[in-house]
Design a protein around this motif. Structure first.
Motif, PDB file in Angstrom:
ATOM      1  N   GLY A  27       0.825  -1.207   0.000  1.00  0.00           N
ATOM      2  CA  GLY A  27       0.000   0.000   0.000  1.00  0.00           C
ATOM      3  C   GLY A  27       0.856   1.252   0.000  1.00  0.00           C
ATOM      4  O   GLY A  27       0.565   2.225  -0.711  1.00  0.00           O
ATOM      5  N   ALA A  28       1.914   1.253   0.800  1.00  0.00           N
ATOM      6  CA  ALA A  28       2.815   2.408   0.847  1.00  0.00           C
ATOM      7  C   ALA A  28       3.532   2.593  -0.483  1.00  0.00           C
ATOM      8  O   ALA A  28       3.671   3.729  -0.971  1.00  0.00           O
ATOM      9  N   LEU A  29       3.980   1.498  -1.079  1.00  0.00           N
ATOM     10  CA  LEU A  29       4.639   1.582  -2.386  1.00  0.00           C
ATOM     11  C   LEU A  29       3.706   2.193  -3.411  1.00  0.00           C
ATOM     12  O   LEU A  29       4.087   3.084  -4.165  1.00  0.00           O
ATOM     13  N   SER A  30       2.481   1.735  -3.426  1.00  0.00           N
ATOM     14  CA  SER A  30       1.507   2.246  -4.382  1.00  0.00           C
ATOM     15  C   SER A  30       1.187   3.714  -4.120  1.00  0.00           C
ATOM     16  O   SER A  30       1.245   4.544  -5.024  1.00  0.00           O
ATOM     17  N   ALA A  31       0.861   4.046  -2.872  1.00  0.00           N
ATOM     18  CA  ALA A  31       0.420   5.401  -2.549  1.00  0.00           C
ATOM     19  C   ALA A  31       1.544   6.431  -2.578  1.00  0.00           C
ATOM     20  O   ALA A  31       1.332   7.568  -2.996  1.00  0.00           O
ATOM     21  N   LEU A  32       2.723   6.043  -2.144  1.00  0.00           N
ATOM     22  CA  LEU A  32       3.805   7.019  -2.000  1.00  0.00           C
ATOM     23  C   LEU A  32       4.753   7.092  -3.193  1.00  0.00           C
ATOM     24  O   LEU A  32       5.464   8.089  -3.353  1.00  0.00           O
ATOM     25  N   VAL A  33       4.787   6.041  -4.008  1.00  0.00           N
ATOM     26  CA  VAL A  33       5.744   6.024  -5.113  1.00  0.00           C
ATOM     27  C   VAL A  33       5.040   5.910  -6.465  1.00  0.00           C
ATOM     28  O   VAL A  33       5.226   6.751  -7.349  1.00  0.00           O
ATOM     29  N   LEU A  34       4.253   4.870  -6.642  1.00  0.00           N
ATOM     30  CA  LEU A  34       3.726   4.574  -7.970  1.00  0.00           C
ATOM     31  C   LEU A  34       2.632   5.537  -8.431  1.00  0.00           C
ATOM     32  O   LEU A  34       2.625   5.948  -9.588  1.00  0.00           O
ATOM     33  N   ILE A  35       1.718   5.904  -7.552  1.00  0.00           N
ATOM     34  CA  ILE A  35       0.665   6.846  -7.950  1.00  0.00           C
ATOM     35  C   ILE A  35       1.253   8.219  -8.270  1.00  0.00           C
ATOM     36  O   ILE A  35       0.936   8.789  -9.324  1.00  0.00           O
ATOM     37  N   PRO A  36       2.137   8.778  -7.424  1.00  0.00           N
ATOM     38  CA  PRO A  36       2.750  10.064  -7.810  1.00  0.00           C
ATOM     39  C   PRO A  36       3.561   9.971  -9.113  1.00  0.00           C
ATOM     40  O   PRO A  36       3.572  10.912  -9.901  1.00  0.00           O
ATOM     41  N   GLN A  37       4.209   8.827  -9.338  1.00  0.00           N
ATOM     42  CA  GLN A  37       4.974   8.657 -10.581  1.00  0.00           C
ATOM     43  C   GLN A  37       4.037   8.678 -11.790  1.00  0.00           C
ATOM     44  O   GLN A  37       4.328   9.316 -12.797  1.00  0.00           O
ATOM     45  N   ALA A  38       2.917   7.994 -11.684  1.00  0.00           N
ATOM     46  CA  ALA A  38       1.946   7.984 -12.785  1.00  0.00           C
ATOM     47  C   ALA A  38       1.395   9.391 -13.021  1.00  0.00           C
ATOM     48  O   ALA A  38       1.242   9.820 -14.171  1.00  0.00           O
ATOM     49  N   GLN A  39       1.126  10.143 -11.960  1.00  0.00           N
ATOM     50  CA  GLN A  39       0.634  11.517 -12.104  1.00  0.00           C
ATOM     51  C   GLN A  39       1.704  12.411 -12.735  1.00  0.00           C
ATOM     52  O   GLN A  39       1.390  13.260 -13.563  1.00  0.00           O
ATOM     53  N   HIS A  40       2.963  12.206 -12.348  1.00  0.00           N
ATOM     54  CA  HIS A  40       4.057  12.984 -12.935  1.00  0.00           C
ATOM     55  C   HIS A  40       4.145  12.732 -14.442  1.00  0.00           C
ATOM     56  O   HIS A  40       4.269  13.675 -15.224  1.00  0.00           O
ATOM     57  N   LEU A  41       4.067  11.469 -14.823  1.00  0.00           N
ATOM     58  CA  LEU A  41       4.144  11.150 -16.249  1.00  0.00           C
ATOM     59  C   LEU A  41       2.964  11.760 -17.005  1.00  0.00           C
ATOM     60  O   LEU A  41       3.140  12.318 -18.088  1.00  0.00           O
ATOM     61  N   ARG A  42       1.766  11.659 -16.444  1.00  0.00           N
ATOM     62  CA  ARG A  42       0.591  12.245 -17.106  1.00  0.00           C
ATOM     63  C   ARG A  42       0.692  13.764 -17.189  1.00  0.00           C
ATOM     64  O   ARG A  42       0.159  14.370 -18.112  1.00  0.00           O
ATOM     65  N   SER A  43       1.380  14.396 -16.223  1.00  0.00           N
ATOM     66  CA  SER A  43       1.507  15.859 -16.251  1.00  0.00           C
ATOM     67  C   SER A  43       2.331  16.330 -17.448  1.00  0.00           C
ATOM     68  O   SER A  43       2.225  17.489 -17.852  1.00  0.00           O
ATOM     69  N   LEU A  44       3.126  15.451 -18.015  1.00  0.00           N
ATOM     70  CA  LEU A  44       3.939  15.814 -19.185  1.00  0.00           C
ATOM     71  C   LEU A  44       3.219  15.554 -20.509  1.00  0.00           C
ATOM     72  O   LEU A  44       3.789  15.761 -21.575  1.00  0.00           O
ATOM     73  N   ARG A  45       1.978  15.101 -20.434  1.00  0.00           N
ATOM     74  CA  ARG A  45       1.198  14.783 -21.640  1.00  0.00           C
ATOM     75  C   ARG A  45       1.126  15.976 -22.589  1.00  0.00           C
ATOM     76  O   ARG A  45       1.194  15.818 -23.807  1.00  0.00           O
ATOM     77  N   ASP A  46       0.988  17.177 -22.053  1.00  0.00           N
ATOM     78  CA  ASP A  46       0.895  18.381 -22.881  1.00  0.00           C
ATOM     79  C   ASP A  46       2.233  19.104 -23.004  1.00  0.00           C
ATOM     80  O   ASP A  46       2.282  20.252 -23.440  1.00  0.00           O
ATOM     81  N   GLY A  47       3.312  18.431 -22.621  1.00  0.00           N
ATOM     82  CA  GLY A  47       4.637  19.041 -22.695  1.00  0.00           C
ATOM     83  C   GLY A  47       5.100  19.221 -24.131  1.00  0.00           C
ATOM     84  O   GLY A  47       4.496  18.721 -25.079  1.00  0.00           O
ATOM     85  N   VAL A  48       6.190  19.925 -24.263  1.00  0.00           N
ATOM     86  CA  VAL A  48       6.784  20.187 -25.584  1.00  0.00           C
ATOM     87  C   VAL A  48       7.366  18.882 -26.110  1.00  0.00           C
ATOM     88  O   VAL A  48       8.074  18.159 -25.408  1.00  0.00           O
ATOM     89  N   ARG A  49       7.058  18.596 -27.357  1.00  0.00           N
ATOM     90  CA  ARG A  49       7.528  17.364 -27.989  1.00  0.00           C
ATOM     91  C   ARG A  49       8.888  17.625 -28.633  1.00  0.00           C
ATOM     92  O   ARG A  49       9.097  18.667 -29.244  1.00  0.00           O
ATOM     93  N   ALA A  50       9.800  16.680 -28.483  1.00  0.00           N
ATOM     94  CA  ALA A  50      11.134  16.839 -29.076  1.00  0.00           C
ATOM     95  C   ALA A  50      11.677  15.475 -29.483  1.00  0.00           C
ATOM     96  O   ALA A  50      11.355  14.457 -28.866  1.00  0.00           O
ATOM     97  N   ASP A  51      12.485  15.491 -30.529  1.00  0.00           N
ATOM     98  CA  ASP A  51      13.195  14.273 -30.933  1.00  0.00           C
ATOM     99  C   ASP A  51      14.456  14.191 -30.092  1.00  0.00           C
ATOM    100  O   ASP A  51      15.189  15.168 -29.948  1.00  0.00           O
ATOM    101  N   ALA A  52      14.697  13.020 -29.529  1.00  0.00           N
ATOM    102  CA  ALA A  52      15.839  12.858 -28.629  1.00  0.00           C
ATOM    103  C   ALA A  52      16.654  11.640 -29.027  1.00  0.00           C
ATOM    104  O   ALA A  52      16.228  10.808 -29.831  1.00  0.00           O
ATOM    105  N   THR A  53      17.828  11.555 -28.452  1.00  0.00           N
ATOM    106  CA  THR A  53      18.720  10.423 -28.641  1.00  0.00           C
ATOM    107  C   THR A  53      19.038   9.859 -27.267  1.00  0.00           C
ATOM    108  O   THR A  53      19.306  10.620 -26.327  1.00  0.00           O
ATOM    109  N   MET A  54      19.005   8.542 -27.172  1.00  0.00           N
ATOM    110  CA  MET A  54      19.355   7.906 -25.901  1.00  0.00           C
ATOM    111  C   MET A  54      20.816   8.218 -25.619  1.00  0.00           C
ATOM    112  O   MET A  54      21.692   7.885 -26.411  1.00  0.00           O
ATOM    113  N   HIS A  55      21.076   8.883 -24.510  1.00  0.00           N
ATOM    114  CA  HIS A  55      22.422   9.335 -24.177  1.00  0.00           C
ATOM    115  C   HIS A  55      23.137   8.338 -23.264  1.00  0.00           C
ATOM    116  O   HIS A  55      24.269   7.947 -23.514  1.00  0.00           O
TER     117      HIS A  55
END
Length: 155
Positions: A27-55
């Motif tokens: 429960g702690a893993l889900s609530a404290l790590v995974l849910i905020p991570q999913a929200q962080h990723l979704r917050s970038l949905r409208d971010g600027v798109r760019a072509d990148a190279t794996m560094h």
């Protein structure tokens, strides 16, 4: 007989605490790590798109992958967030990223920003926590029923 019952009760309590500990951990893993991570990723949905190279390719699950891309007329090398899908790409591979316009260091692979994988992982971990909460309850109920059945058969 009494000594065996006392030992069985202590063993049952220990087992219940182990299940509850696992439920708390998941429960702690889900609530404290995974849910905020999913929200962080979704917050970038409208971010600027760019072509990148794996560094840099490391353990992407721990956030040790980075990408290089052009933003604001300069080359930016930014770390992909922990749990990203960057491990699929070898160094030098091209991928699309999304980043915050005001902070190009906040970046994620475009394939990750929908939050599908992170949300699914958070939901399944949360479901595991609920399961580990229900297991000791079900076992305690079954044990009480068994005890009642034995007492009624004896008495």
């Amino acid at each position: 007989m009494v000594d065996e019952t006392v030992r069985a009760g202590a063993g049952h309590r220990t087992e219940v605490f182990v299940w509850l500990g696992l439920a708390l951990l998941l429960g702690a893993l889900s609530a404290l790590v995974l849910i905020p991570q999913a929200q962080h990723l979704r917050s970038l949905r409208d971010g600027v798109r760019a072509d990148a190279t794996m560094h840099t390719r490391g353990t992407c699950a721990l956030g040790q992958c980075s990408v290089a891309f052009e933003a604001q007329d300069r080359t930016v090398v930014a770390a992909l967030p922990p749990g990203s899908s960057g491990s699929k790409y070898p160094v030098g591979a091209h991928l699309t990223v999304r980043y915050r316009a005001d902070d190009p260091q906040t970046v994620a692979a475009a394939a990750d920003v929908e939050g599908g994988g992170a949300t699914l992982l958070a939901a399944s971990t949360g479901a595991g926590a609920v399961l580990f909460l229900l297991l000791p309850v079900m076992k305690t109920v079954a044990r009480a029923r068994r005890r009642r059945a034995v007492s009624s058969a004896v008495g």
